[in-house]
Design a protein around this motif. Structure first.
Motif, PDB file in Angstrom:
ATOM      1  N   SER A  66       1.074  -2.126   2.423  1.00  0.00           N
ATOM      2  CA  SER A  66       1.855  -1.634   1.573  1.00  0.00           C
ATOM      3  C   SER A  66       3.070  -1.481   2.273  1.00  0.00           C
ATOM      4  N   ASP A 121       6.546   0.618   1.603  1.00  0.00           N
ATOM      5  CA  ASP A 121       7.272   1.880   0.566  1.00  0.00           C
ATOM      6  C   ASP A 121       8.316   2.330   0.837  1.00  0.00           C
ATOM      7  N   THR A 155       1.179   3.457  -5.750  1.00  0.00           N
ATOM      8  CA  THR A 155       2.408   3.164  -6.557  1.00  0.00           C
ATOM      9  C   THR A 155       2.031   3.441  -8.177  1.00  0.00           C
ATOM     10  N   LYS A 182       5.547  -4.639  -6.438  1.00  0.00           N
ATOM     11  CA  LYS A 182       5.034  -3.985  -5.075  1.00  0.00           C
ATOM     12  C   LYS A 182       5.436  -5.022  -3.759  1.00  0.00           C
TER      13      LYS A 182
END
Length: 341
Positions: A47, A49, A135, A334
């Protein structure tokens, strides 16, 4: 024989202002030997972020520990277990953990800080870092527990084309909101919010003052503001909220970086006049909601009622560029880095 080293992304130096590629480095680092109760994971996806921006700084703590120059970055990742000394997590199991930004990692196999098994039969692997990941969970907690969304509410989401924003808009509709509106950077993203993610309307904050946009999109006001940005957008929302409105303060990207734009705190008088509730939250404080969230959202996915959207970059060496792209608004949904098939 299992590998003895792994490639990792390190923070080479703290950014002087905005991060640049030279602030990061990809290096080989040794892997520790596998201890009792531990597993060796080959990371498949990691991920990227927005919260990482604050963690690059040294002035104050953001969300969790800040990164240290010379040390690897970290963040959510998922992968497959290659070797195990934990009976509950055998080789071949898919797991999610906190040590991304590297190709392989040794983690504990069965505790809250280690590897959590996921079921790829419920959803594709990337979805476990997006809509079914932290998320999506952030959007769910913010709407249900923090903002206490009620049927018939008008909901405004800032940074609506991001990972949390695309989830929040869809969840708000399924949770009973009567009207869902958002802001994003650029007309293309605004069109996607309406055409793909079920928003009733969206405004380009770069082309129209947010306060004017809210007056146009919700002339009778809003009940809930899901705040990912802070600054001007929070101030605009305070003026648009109806009496008794609720604000879920999720993140304030406007406060990160070298040139922070300030907004007059006098706008807060609106909270007094309208008896508003403003609540900040960190999603890890609400893990008791995770089983409910995963059951509910997995059901929505299986029924085709929500859309999972990812922006995927390939290769660990391209991870710093993915972070810089995210901070510049280069993603829809995402942002992920794919490390292996």
């Amino acid at each position: 024989m299992p590998p003895r080293t792994t490639r990792v992304v390190c923070l080479r130096r703290r950014p002087a202002k905005e991060p640049v590629p030279g602030d990061f480095a990809v290096e080989d680092r040794p892997l520790p030997s596998l201890g009792a109760g531990q597993v060796l994971v080959r990371n498949l996806y990691m991920s990227v972020d927005p919260s990482m921006r604050g963690r690059l700084e040294t002035t104050e703590k953001h969300y969790t520990h800040n990164f240290t120059p010379g040390s690897p970055l970290d963040g959510r990742a998922l992968g497959v277990v290659e070797e195990s000394r934990c009976p509950a997590v055998p080789p071949g199991a898919f797991v999610r953990h906190q040590l991304g930004w590297r190709e392989r990692v040794v983690v504990n196999g069965a505790d809250t800080d280690g590897a959590a098994r996921i079921d790829p039969r419920l959803a594709p692997l990337p979805t476990w870092l997006g809509l079914l990941g932290q998320t999506g969970f952030t959007a769910y907690v913010g709407l249900t527990r923090i903002a206490e969304l009620r049927p018939g509410d008008t909901v405004f989401v800032s940074a609506a084309a991001g990972a949390v924003g695309t989830a929040a808009g869809q969840f708000a509709r399924l949770l009973g909101a009567d009207r869902v509106i958002g802001t994003a950077g650029g007309p293309g993203k605004c069109a996607l919010l309406v055409e793909e993610f079920g928003y009733d309307d969206a405004a380009d904050y770069r082309a129209e003052p947010v306060r004017d946009a809210l007056a146009r999109m919700a002339p009778d006001g809003i009940d809930v503001y899901f705040d990912n940005v802070g600054g001007e957008q929070l101030a605009a929302a305070l003026h648009a909220l109806r009496t008794g409105g609720r604000v879920a303060l999720c993140g304030m990207m406007s406060q990160f970086g070298g040139e922070r734009r300030t907004v007059d705190i006098n706008h807060l008088i609106q909270a007094v006049l309208k008896r508003l509730t403003l609540s900040g939250f960190i999603v890890r404080d609400h893990d008791d909601l995770r089983p409910e969230f995963e059951h509910r959202v997995a059901g929505w996915l299986a029924e085709g009622r929500i859309t999972a959207r990812e922006t995927v970059v390939d290769g660990l060496e391209n991870a710093p560029g993915a972070l810089l792209s995210l901070l510049g608004g280069g993603n829809v949904g995402k942002m992920l880095v794919r490390l292996a098939d």
